[in-house]
Design a protein around this motif. Structure first.
Motif, mmCIF file in Angstrom:
data_model
loop_
_atom_site.group_PDB
_atom_site.id
_atom_site.type_symbol
_atom_site.label_atom_id
_atom_site.label_comp_id
_atom_site.label_asym_id
_atom_site.label_seq_id
_atom_site.Cartn_x
_atom_site.Cartn_y
_atom_site.Cartn_z
ATOM 1 N N GLU A 5 0.831 -1.208 0.000
ATOM 2 C CA GLU A 5 0.000 0.000 0.000
ATOM 3 C C GLU A 5 0.864 1.255 0.000
ATOM 4 O O GLU A 5 0.521 2.268 -0.625
ATOM 5 N N ASP A 6 1.994 1.205 0.710
ATOM 6 C CA ASP A 6 2.919 2.343 0.691
ATOM 7 C C ASP A 6 3.437 2.579 -0.721
ATOM 8 O O ASP A 6 3.533 3.713 -1.177
ATOM 9 N N GLU A 8 2.023 1.904 -3.554
ATOM 10 C CA GLU A 8 0.982 2.517 -4.393
ATOM 11 C C GLU A 8 0.909 4.018 -4.140
ATOM 12 O O GLU A 8 0.794 4.812 -5.076
ATOM 13 N N GLN A 9 0.947 4.405 -2.868
ATOM 14 C CA GLN A 9 0.913 5.830 -2.521
ATOM 15 C C GLN A 9 2.134 6.556 -3.077
ATOM 16 O O GLN A 9 2.040 7.650 -3.634
ATOM 17 N N GLN A 10 3.296 5.934 -2.929
ATOM 18 C CA GLN A 10 4.524 6.559 -3.397
ATOM 19 C C GLN A 10 4.517 6.729 -4.912
ATOM 20 O O GLN A 10 4.964 7.752 -5.438
ATOM 21 N N HIS A 62 1.939 8.655 5.006
ATOM 22 C CA HIS A 62 0.784 8.332 4.171
ATOM 23 C C HIS A 62 -0.537 8.344 4.928
ATOM 24 O O HIS A 62 -1.591 8.575 4.348
ATOM 25 N N ALA A 66 -3.725 12.423 1.679
ATOM 26 C CA ALA A 66 -3.817 11.726 0.396
ATOM 27 C C ALA A 66 -2.732 12.260 -0.532
ATOM 28 O O ALA A 66 -2.284 13.400 -0.378
ATOM 29 N N PRO A 67 -2.307 11.460 -1.525
ATOM 30 C CA PRO A 67 -1.269 11.931 -2.452
ATOM 31 C C PRO A 67 -1.591 13.275 -3.090
ATOM 32 O O PRO A 67 -0.696 14.114 -3.261
#
Length: 204
Positions: A5-6, A8-10, A62, A66-67
């Motif tokens: 999940e990290d 994907e955020q990155q 995160h 949100a990004p």
């Protein structure tokens, strides 16, 4: 290693910040990198001249933002004097690592150029080169963006005026059907780059 999940955020943050390789994040501050970290993303920002400047590494968790909020958080952070505790500052890879507490930071709104870029990215489909929807664009001032899009029947080009600051995801998704509505069409006597104009500045 970072959690899936990290990652994907990155990856999402990397995509958002890519165009800052050519455009400053803030006056005198340029993007140098987006680095993965457990539960966070680290943004490398170089302040000052290449030879005499210094590079900061801003860590943003995160689970707080949100990004899409990260560019605004960076703009706020870089635009003013910030105070950090000694626990939030350290050295890493020759850079000053600063752990931000984004819940205390009010994101600065996206500038006009960034808003326009977000819309243009959403409407550009590189997988449809033979039948593209977006043909061109013009930033007109006063917050207006004219999109040049393919006429639904393929016979010409329609100019669609929008305000990126007010543009909703629903408008972007609805644009192809909105430009088909003939009651919205009007002549374009002052713009030789399109056959018809559609005003979507008051769409909602």
């Amino acid at each position: 290693m970072t959690h899936p999940e990290d990652r994907e955020q990155q990856a999402a943050v990397s995509r958002l910040l890519l165009y800052h390789l050519n455009a400053p994040l803030s006056e005198g501050c340029r993007l140098r990198g987006v680095l993965p970290a457990p539960g966070a993303v680290r943004i490398a920002v170089h302040a000052g001249d290449d030879e005499e400047g210094v590079t900061f590494l801003y860590e943003i968790p995160h689970d707080v933002v949100a990004p899409a909020q990260i560019p605004g958080i960076l703009r706020t952070t870089l635009a003013g004097t910030q105070l950090y505790s000694s626990d939030d500052v350290s050295d890493l890879m020759g850079m000053t690592l600063i752990r931000l507490r984004p819940e205390r930071i009010i994101p600065t709104p996206e500038p006009e150029q960034g808003q326009a870029l977000s819309v243009l990215r959403a409407l550009s489909d590189p997988g449809d080169d033979e039948n593209p929807f977006l043909i061109g664009f013009l930033m007109r001032g006063d917050g207006l963006l004219r999109l040049y899009v393919r006429h639904p029947d393929g016979t010409g080009i329609i100019g669609a005026d929008i305000r990126p600051a007010d543009t909703l995801t629903a408008l972007i998704a609805s644009l192809p059907s909105l430009v088909e509505e003939e009651e919205r069409h009007r002549p374009a006597p002052d713009d030789p780059h399109c056959d018809l104009l559609v005003d979507l500045t008051d769409w909602w």
